[in-house]
Scaffold this active site. Structure first.
Site, PDB file in Angstrom:
ATOM      1  N   ASP A  14       0.837  -1.217   0.000  1.00  0.00           N
ATOM      2  CA  ASP A  14       0.000   0.000   0.000  1.00  0.00           C
ATOM      3  C   ASP A  14       0.868   1.262   0.000  1.00  0.00           C
ATOM      4  O   ASP A  14       0.659   2.175   0.811  1.00  0.00           O
ATOM      5  CB  ASP A  14      -0.931   0.015   1.217  1.00  0.00           C
ATOM      6  CG  ASP A  14      -1.612  -1.320   1.466  1.00  0.00           C
ATOM      7  OD1 ASP A  14      -1.952  -2.000   0.491  1.00  0.00           O
ATOM      8  OD2 ASP A  14      -1.800  -1.678   2.649  1.00  0.00           O
ATOM      9  N   ASN A 156     -17.393  -6.464  -0.577  1.00  0.00           N
ATOM     10  CA  ASN A 156     -16.545  -5.955   0.496  1.00  0.00           C
ATOM     11  C   ASN A 156     -16.461  -4.446   0.543  1.00  0.00           C
ATOM     12  O   ASN A 156     -16.498  -3.855   1.615  1.00  0.00           O
ATOM     13  CB  ASN A 156     -15.139  -6.539   0.359  1.00  0.00           C
ATOM     14  CG  ASN A 156     -15.095  -8.014   0.660  1.00  0.00           C
ATOM     15  OD1 ASN A 156     -15.624  -8.814  -0.118  1.00  0.00           O
ATOM     16  ND2 ASN A 156     -14.503  -8.383   1.773  1.00  0.00           N
ATOM     17  N   GLU A 193     -11.131  -0.751  -4.037  1.00  0.00           N
ATOM     18  CA  GLU A 193     -10.437  -0.154  -2.897  1.00  0.00           C
ATOM     19  C   GLU A 193      -9.192   0.575  -3.394  1.00  0.00           C
ATOM     20  O   GLU A 193      -8.901   0.627  -4.588  1.00  0.00           O
ATOM     21  CB  GLU A 193     -10.054  -1.225  -1.874  1.00  0.00           C
ATOM     22  CG  GLU A 193      -9.011  -2.221  -2.376  1.00  0.00           C
ATOM     23  CD  GLU A 193      -8.620  -3.264  -1.344  1.00  0.00           C
ATOM     24  OE1 GLU A 193      -9.370  -3.464  -0.374  1.00  0.00           O
ATOM     25  OE2 GLU A 193      -7.554  -3.901  -1.515  1.00  0.00           O
ATOM     26  N   HIS A 257      -2.946  -1.326  -5.357  1.00  0.00           N
ATOM     27  CA  HIS A 257      -2.949  -0.340  -4.268  1.00  0.00           C
ATOM     28  C   HIS A 257      -1.893   0.733  -4.540  1.00  0.00           C
ATOM     29  O   HIS A 257      -0.906   0.879  -3.842  1.00  0.00           O
ATOM     30  CB  HIS A 257      -2.735  -0.954  -2.902  1.00  0.00           C
ATOM     31  CG  HIS A 257      -3.245  -0.034  -1.833  1.00  0.00           C
ATOM     32  ND1 HIS A 257      -4.291  -0.365  -1.014  1.00  0.00           N
ATOM     33  CD2 HIS A 257      -2.890   1.230  -1.511  1.00  0.00           C
ATOM     34  CE1 HIS A 257      -4.544   0.676  -0.204  1.00  0.00           C
ATOM     35  NE2 HIS A 257      -3.710   1.651  -0.502  1.00  0.00           N
ATOM     36  N   ARG A 290       4.601  -8.386  -0.446  1.00  0.00           N
ATOM     37  CA  ARG A 290       4.148  -7.305  -1.327  1.00  0.00           C
ATOM     38  C   ARG A 290       5.164  -6.170  -1.227  1.00  0.00           C
ATOM     39  O   ARG A 290       5.278  -5.510  -0.207  1.00  0.00           O
ATOM     40  CB  ARG A 290       2.746  -6.842  -0.929  1.00  0.00           C
ATOM     41  CG  ARG A 290       1.678  -7.905  -1.183  1.00  0.00           C
ATOM     42  CD  ARG A 290       0.285  -7.403  -0.838  1.00  0.00           C
ATOM     43  NE  ARG A 290       0.133  -7.185   0.590  1.00  0.00           N
ATOM     44  CZ  ARG A 290      -0.949  -6.645   1.151  1.00  0.00           C
ATOM     45  NH1 ARG A 290      -1.950  -6.235   0.404  1.00  0.00           N
ATOM     46  NH2 ARG A 290      -1.033  -6.502   2.458  1.00  0.00           N
TER      47      ARG A 290
END
Length: 315
Positions: A14, A156, A193, A257, A290
Site C-alpha cells: 500500500d 466488500n 479499494e 494499491h 508485497r
C-alpha cells in the site's frame, strides 16, 4: 529512460510517495501492521535506503489497536496529515474486516520530528468496514475519497467521494462512484479499494484496486472532465477492463494499491505493490512479500494513461 530498482522497497504494501518541494516522503503498511513510519529523501531512488522514522504506534487496546493499514501522508494548508485505517480486532473468527478510518495531524514543519496529534475517527454515512482514504484539492475544495462496505450492496467495498469541511470531517452528502461489477473486480472478493487521483490534460482520473489481494489483484480506472461536477456519478466513466494486471512472464503478481508521484522534471510516476510469486501460505494479507515498486506512466495522444505492464525484478 529513468530506471529504478524493482522492487524499490521490500515488504512495504500500500505504498504512498508524496513529492513536496524538493523532498520525497514515503509511507506504507508495514508487515507487522502496528505502526506508522515515514521516510524522507531527495529522490525516489534514495527512499530505498532512507531510515524509516516511527511517528505513531498503535495502542494496546481500543478501536485503533490492530491492523494498521494503508496510510497516506498529505500536506493541507501548511499542516501534515496521515490518513489510515485501524481495527479493534485481528481475529479471523470474529471477522477481520472491522476497520474504520482515522486521522493524525502535525502542525510542525517536519513530519518526521514533529508532534502528531490524534484527530480521531473520520466518520462517514455508514458505520461499516472502511479504509484506503486519500484526499485531494480540486475546484477550490478539499475532497475525500475512500473504500467502504455499504449495508445494502453485496461485496466488500465500493468507492465513495465527499467534500471535506476540514481535514478530519466530511461535508455534505457522500456519493458512490464505483462498485464491483465486472468479473475482474470480483475474483475472490468483490472489491473496489485503494483509490488514487491524478490529473492530466482536461481530465481527472481515479485508479483503484479490485478483487482479492493475491494474483487476482489488479487496477481499474475512472475518469471525468476536470470541470464537471465530480459529485455526480453520471459524470464519471469506468473502464470495462483492468488497466494494470498480473504479468506471468515477468513474474509480477497482483499489482495494485497504487499512488502517484512525479519526477523532479514533472514526469508522472506510478507507485504500487506486487509480489514476485504466487505460493502464499495462509491469508494473503499476512504474507510480507508485497514490495513497493515504481514505474513511469505514458500518456496517449487521446490523453488517456497507459500503465503498461509491471516490469520484472531487477537490481
Amino acid at each position: 529512460m529513468l530506471q529504478w530498482p524493482n522492487p524499490l522497497i521490500e515488504q512495504r504494501a500500500d505504498p504512498f510517495i508524496l513529492h513536496e518541494g524538493s523532498e520525497y516522503y514515503f509511507i506504507a503498511s508495514v508487515p507487522e501492521y502496528d505502526r506508522l513510519e515515514i521516510r524522507r529523501a531527495s529522490s525516489i531512488a534514495e527512499l530505498a535506503q532512507a531510515e524509516g522514522v516511527v511517528v505513531w504506534r498503535k495502542p494496546d487496546t481500543g478501536p485503533m489497536s490492530e491492523l494498521i493499514w494503508a496510510p497516506e501522508l498529505h500536506r493541507i494548508e501548511g499542516k501534515w496529515y496521515i490518513y489510515y485505517a485501524a481495527a479493534h480486532t485481528k481475529a479471523l473468527r470474529d471477522n477481520m474486516f472491522q476497520h474504520r478510518m482515522y486521522v493524525l495531524e502535525c502542525a510542525d514543519s517536519c513530519p518526521l520530528t514533529g508532534n502528531w496529534v490524534e484527530k480521531g475517527q473520520l466518520t462517514t454515512q455508514f458505520d461499516t468496514f472502511c479504509l484506503d482514504a486519500t484526499t485531494f484539492s480540486h475546484q477550490g475544495k478539499q475532497w475525500y475519497l475512500w473504500a467502504q462496505k455499504a449495508p445494502d450492496i453485496p461485496g466488500n467495498s465500493n468507492l465513495y467521494l465527499s467534500e471535506m469541511a476540514n481535514p478530519w470531517t466530511l461535508k455534505g452528502e457522500a456519493v458512490m462512484l464505483s462498485k464491483p461489477e465486472f468479473d475482474w473486480e470480483c475474483r475472490g472478493f468483490l472489491v473496489n479499494e485503494g483509490p488514487a487521483v491524478i490529473f492530466h490534460g482536461e481530465r481527472i482520473f481515479i485508479t483503484y484496486s479490485a478483487s482479492a489481494t493475491d494474483e487476482n489483484y489488479c487496477m481499474g480506472l475512472l475518469w471525468a472532465n476536470k470541470d464537471a461536477n465530480i459529485l455526480d456519478p453520471k459524470n464519471w466513466h469506468k473502464s470495462p477492463r483492468p488497466v494494470f494486471t498480473t504479468n506471468e512472464a515477468n513474474r509480477q503478481f497482483g499489482p495494485g494499491h497504487n499512488s502517484f508521484t512525479t519526477t523532479p522534471d514533472g514526469q508522472d510516476v506510478l507507485v504500487y505493490h506486487a509480489r514476485n510469486y504466487t505460493e502464499i501460505e495462509g491469508d494473503p494479507l499476512y504474507d510480507p512479500g508485497r514490495h513497493t515498486r515504481v514505474k513511469l506512466i505514458e500518456w496517449g495522444p487521446d490523453g488517456m494513461p497507459d500503465f503498461g505492464i509491471p516490469p520484472a525484478d531487477h537490481p
